[in-house]
Design a protein around this motif. Structure first.
Motif, PDB file in Angstrom:
ATOM      1  N   THR A  28      48.643  37.246  45.371  1.00  0.00           N
ATOM      2  CA  THR A  28      48.091  37.768  44.117  1.00  0.00           C
ATOM      3  C   THR A  28      46.644  37.357  43.877  1.00  0.00           C
ATOM      4  O   THR A  28      46.009  37.842  42.949  1.00  0.00           O
ATOM      5  CB  THR A  28      48.935  37.313  42.927  1.00  0.00           C
ATOM      6  OG1 THR A  28      48.927  35.878  42.890  1.00  0.00           O
ATOM      7  CG2 THR A  28      50.370  37.805  43.026  1.00  0.00           C
ATOM      8  N   SER A  29      46.110  36.482  44.701  1.00  0.00           N
ATOM      9  CA  SER A  29      44.797  35.908  44.411  1.00  0.00           C
ATOM     10  C   SER A  29      43.679  36.949  44.423  1.00  0.00           C
ATOM     11  O   SER A  29      42.674  36.786  43.740  1.00  0.00           O
ATOM     12  CB  SER A  29      44.474  34.794  45.410  1.00  0.00           C
ATOM     13  OG  SER A  29      44.471  35.307  46.726  1.00  0.00           O
ATOM     14  N   GLU A  30      43.840  38.021  45.205  1.00  0.00           N
ATOM     15  CA  GLU A  30      42.799  39.050  45.255  1.00  0.00           C
ATOM     16  C   GLU A  30      43.175  40.297  44.488  1.00  0.00           C
ATOM     17  O   GLU A  30      42.590  41.361  44.683  1.00  0.00           O
ATOM     18  CB  GLU A  30      42.483  39.387  46.710  1.00  0.00           C
ATOM     19  CG  GLU A  30      41.797  38.238  47.433  1.00  0.00           C
ATOM     20  CD  GLU A  30      41.284  38.628  48.799  1.00  0.00           C
ATOM     21  OE1 GLU A  30      40.659  37.786  49.454  1.00  0.00           O
ATOM     22  OE2 GLU A  30      41.509  39.778  49.224  1.00  0.00           O
ATOM     23  N   ASN A  52      42.642  42.101  32.997  1.00  0.00           N
ATOM     24  CA  ASN A  52      41.934  41.470  34.103  1.00  0.00           C
ATOM     25  C   ASN A  52      42.145  39.974  33.993  1.00  0.00           C
ATOM     26  O   ASN A  52      41.763  39.360  32.989  1.00  0.00           O
ATOM     27  CB  ASN A  52      40.448  41.814  34.029  1.00  0.00           C
ATOM     28  CG  ASN A  52      39.677  41.297  35.236  1.00  0.00           C
ATOM     29  OD1 ASN A  52      39.795  40.126  35.598  1.00  0.00           O
ATOM     30  ND2 ASN A  52      38.903  42.166  35.856  1.00  0.00           N
ATOM     31  N   ARG A  53      42.782  39.400  34.980  1.00  0.00           N
ATOM     32  CA  ARG A  53      43.134  37.990  34.910  1.00  0.00           C
ATOM     33  C   ARG A  53      41.915  37.081  35.016  1.00  0.00           C
ATOM     34  O   ARG A  53      41.983  35.900  34.667  1.00  0.00           O
ATOM     35  CB  ARG A  53      44.132  37.640  36.017  1.00  0.00           C
ATOM     36  CG  ARG A  53      45.433  38.411  35.896  1.00  0.00           C
ATOM     37  CD  ARG A  53      46.443  37.958  36.933  1.00  0.00           C
ATOM     38  NE  ARG A  53      45.952  38.156  38.282  1.00  0.00           N
ATOM     39  CZ  ARG A  53      46.118  37.275  39.266  1.00  0.00           C
ATOM     40  NH1 ARG A  53      46.712  36.123  39.033  1.00  0.00           N
ATOM     41  NH2 ARG A  53      45.665  37.542  40.474  1.00  0.00           N
ATOM     42  N   ASN A  54      40.802  37.633  35.461  1.00  0.00           N
ATOM     43  CA  ASN A  54      39.587  36.833  35.618  1.00  0.00           C
ATOM     44  C   ASN A  54      38.842  36.655  34.303  1.00  0.00           C
ATOM     45  O   ASN A  54      38.448  35.530  33.959  1.00  0.00           O
ATOM     46  CB  ASN A  54      38.671  37.529  36.620  1.00  0.00           C
ATOM     47  CG  ASN A  54      38.121  36.558  37.637  1.00  0.00           C
ATOM     48  OD1 ASN A  54      38.693  35.502  37.858  1.00  0.00           O
ATOM     49  ND2 ASN A  54      37.019  36.923  38.250  1.00  0.00           N
ATOM     50  N   ASP A  55      38.664  37.740  33.566  1.00  0.00           N
ATOM     51  CA  ASP A  55      37.863  37.658  32.351  1.00  0.00           C
ATOM     52  C   ASP A  55      38.635  37.975  31.080  1.00  0.00           C
ATOM     53  O   ASP A  55      38.071  37.937  29.979  1.00  0.00           O
ATOM     54  CB  ASP A  55      36.638  38.587  32.443  1.00  0.00           C
ATOM     55  CG  ASP A  55      37.010  40.049  32.620  1.00  0.00           C
ATOM     56  OD1 ASP A  55      36.135  40.842  32.989  1.00  0.00           O
ATOM     57  OD2 ASP A  55      38.196  40.405  32.409  1.00  0.00           O
ATOM     58  N   ASP A  73      51.067  34.915  31.089  1.00  0.00           N
ATOM     59  CA  ASP A  73      51.308  33.483  31.234  1.00  0.00           C
ATOM     60  C   ASP A  73      50.928  33.151  32.667  1.00  0.00           C
ATOM     61  O   ASP A  73      51.695  33.397  33.594  1.00  0.00           O
ATOM     62  CB  ASP A  73      52.774  33.166  30.949  1.00  0.00           C
ATOM     63  CG  ASP A  73      53.068  31.679  30.994  1.00  0.00           C
ATOM     64  OD1 ASP A  73      52.366  30.943  31.719  1.00  0.00           O
ATOM     65  OD2 ASP A  73      54.008  31.249  30.319  1.00  0.00           O
ATOM     66  N   ASP A  74      49.738  32.607  32.851  1.00  0.00           N
ATOM     67  CA  ASP A  74      49.224  32.374  34.199  1.00  0.00           C
ATOM     68  C   ASP A  74      50.032  31.314  34.943  1.00  0.00           C
ATOM     69  O   ASP A  74      50.135  31.366  36.174  1.00  0.00           O
ATOM     70  CB  ASP A  74      47.757  31.977  34.144  1.00  0.00           C
ATOM     71  CG  ASP A  74      46.858  33.120  33.693  1.00  0.00           C
ATOM     72  OD1 ASP A  74      45.766  32.850  33.172  1.00  0.00           O
ATOM     73  OD2 ASP A  74      47.279  34.288  33.850  1.00  0.00           O
ATOM     74  N   THR A  78      53.192  35.648  35.159  1.00  0.00           N
ATOM     75  CA  THR A  78      53.966  36.697  34.505  1.00  0.00           C
ATOM     76  C   THR A  78      53.108  37.403  33.453  1.00  0.00           C
ATOM     77  O   THR A  78      52.341  36.755  32.748  1.00  0.00           O
ATOM     78  CB  THR A  78      55.231  36.125  33.850  1.00  0.00           C
ATOM     79  OG1 THR A  78      56.042  35.535  34.862  1.00  0.00           O
ATOM     80  CG2 THR A  78      56.023  37.207  33.138  1.00  0.00           C
ATOM     81  N   VAL A  79      53.248  38.708  33.397  1.00  0.00           N
ATOM     82  CA  VAL A  79      52.567  39.514  32.389  1.00  0.00           C
ATOM     83  C   VAL A  79      53.614  40.200  31.534  1.00  0.00           C
ATOM     84  O   VAL A  79      54.666  40.623  32.038  1.00  0.00           O
ATOM     85  CB  VAL A  79      51.648  40.551  33.052  1.00  0.00           C
ATOM     86  CG1 VAL A  79      51.111  41.541  32.033  1.00  0.00           C
ATOM     87  CG2 VAL A  79      50.481  39.844  33.733  1.00  0.00           C
ATOM     88  N   TYR A  80      53.328  40.313  30.248  1.00  0.00           N
ATOM     89  CA  TYR A  80      54.268  40.896  29.296  1.00  0.00           C
ATOM     90  C   TYR A  80      53.654  42.126  28.642  1.00  0.00           C
ATOM     91  O   TYR A  80      52.436  42.217  28.475  1.00  0.00           O
ATOM     92  CB  TYR A  80      54.613  39.876  28.213  1.00  0.00           C
ATOM     93  CG  TYR A  80      55.142  38.575  28.750  1.00  0.00           C
ATOM     94  CD1 TYR A  80      54.287  37.491  28.957  1.00  0.00           C
ATOM     95  CD2 TYR A  80      56.496  38.421  29.058  1.00  0.00           C
ATOM     96  CE1 TYR A  80      54.762  36.293  29.466  1.00  0.00           C
ATOM     97  CE2 TYR A  80      56.972  37.219  29.564  1.00  0.00           C
ATOM     98  CZ  TYR A  80      56.101  36.168  29.765  1.00  0.00           C
ATOM     99  OH  TYR A  80      56.571  34.985  30.270  1.00  0.00           O
ATOM    100  N   LEU A  81      54.514  43.041  28.257  1.00  0.00           N
ATOM    101  CA  LEU A  81      54.094  44.175  27.450  1.00  0.00           C
ATOM    102  C   LEU A  81      54.972  44.183  26.202  1.00  0.00           C
ATOM    103  O   LEU A  81      56.164  44.466  26.274  1.00  0.00           O
ATOM    104  CB  LEU A  81      54.242  45.496  28.204  1.00  0.00           C
ATOM    105  CG  LEU A  81      53.678  46.719  27.480  1.00  0.00           C
ATOM    106  CD1 LEU A  81      52.155  46.616  27.364  1.00  0.00           C
ATOM    107  CD2 LEU A  81      54.074  48.010  28.189  1.00  0.00           C
ATOM    108  N   HIS A  82      54.364  43.836  25.076  1.00  0.00           N
ATOM    109  CA  HIS A  82      55.070  43.806  23.800  1.00  0.00           C
ATOM    110  C   HIS A  82      54.919  45.183  23.158  1.00  0.00           C
ATOM    111  O   HIS A  82      53.803  45.603  22.841  1.00  0.00           O
ATOM    112  CB  HIS A  82      54.482  42.727  22.897  1.00  0.00           C
ATOM    113  CG  HIS A  82      54.376  41.386  23.552  1.00  0.00           C
ATOM    114  ND1 HIS A  82      55.433  40.517  23.651  1.00  0.00           N
ATOM    115  CD2 HIS A  82      53.325  40.779  24.158  1.00  0.00           C
ATOM    116  CE1 HIS A  82      55.036  39.418  24.282  1.00  0.00           C
ATOM    117  NE2 HIS A  82      53.765  39.548  24.612  1.00  0.00           N
TER     118      HIS A  82
END
Length: 123
Positions: A28-30, A52-55, A73-74, A78-82
């Protein structure tokens, strides 16, 4: 390779809420962007939200803006969609996806996809 596993779909009445989860593993790093797309039968899969997990930049399609919120939640990768105030037109299969940097609507710009989770909004 990136593996994505969605969960949290189900059936809900109009006006209800659901939270989808996407657990990412592998290389996942790239893949800086992680997002959500959805597809209804007979139509193309389209992006509705991404981050974007970077910014931390987020994007929402007009159809979900103000009702859906993406968070992450890095530590858990995990990514959530509420999803709030759900409407019958939100009924679809929801997919988690990643890309190097693209964050938007176009399915072809994403590199990896999960298997999908069904969301049904009906009274």
């Amino acid at each position: 390779q990136v593996q994505l596993v969605e969960s949290g779909g189900g059936s809900v009445q109009p006006g209800g809420s659901l939270t989808l989860s996407c657990a990412a593993s592998g290389s996942t790093s790239e893949q800086f962007v992680i997002g959500w797309l959805r597809q209804v039968p007979g139509e193309q899969r389209q992006g509705i939200s991404c981050v974007n997990r970077n910014d931390g930049h987020t994007w929402y399609a007009d159809s979900v803006k103000g009702r859906f919120t993406i968070s992450r939640d890095d530590q858990k990768n995990t990514v959530y969609l509420h999803m709030n105030n759900l409407k019958p037109e939100d009924t679809a299969t929801y997919y988690c996806a990643t890309s190097y940097i693209y964050c938007g609507r176009l399915e072809r710009m994403y590199d990896y996809f999960g298997q999908g989770t069904q969301v049904t909004v009906s009274s």
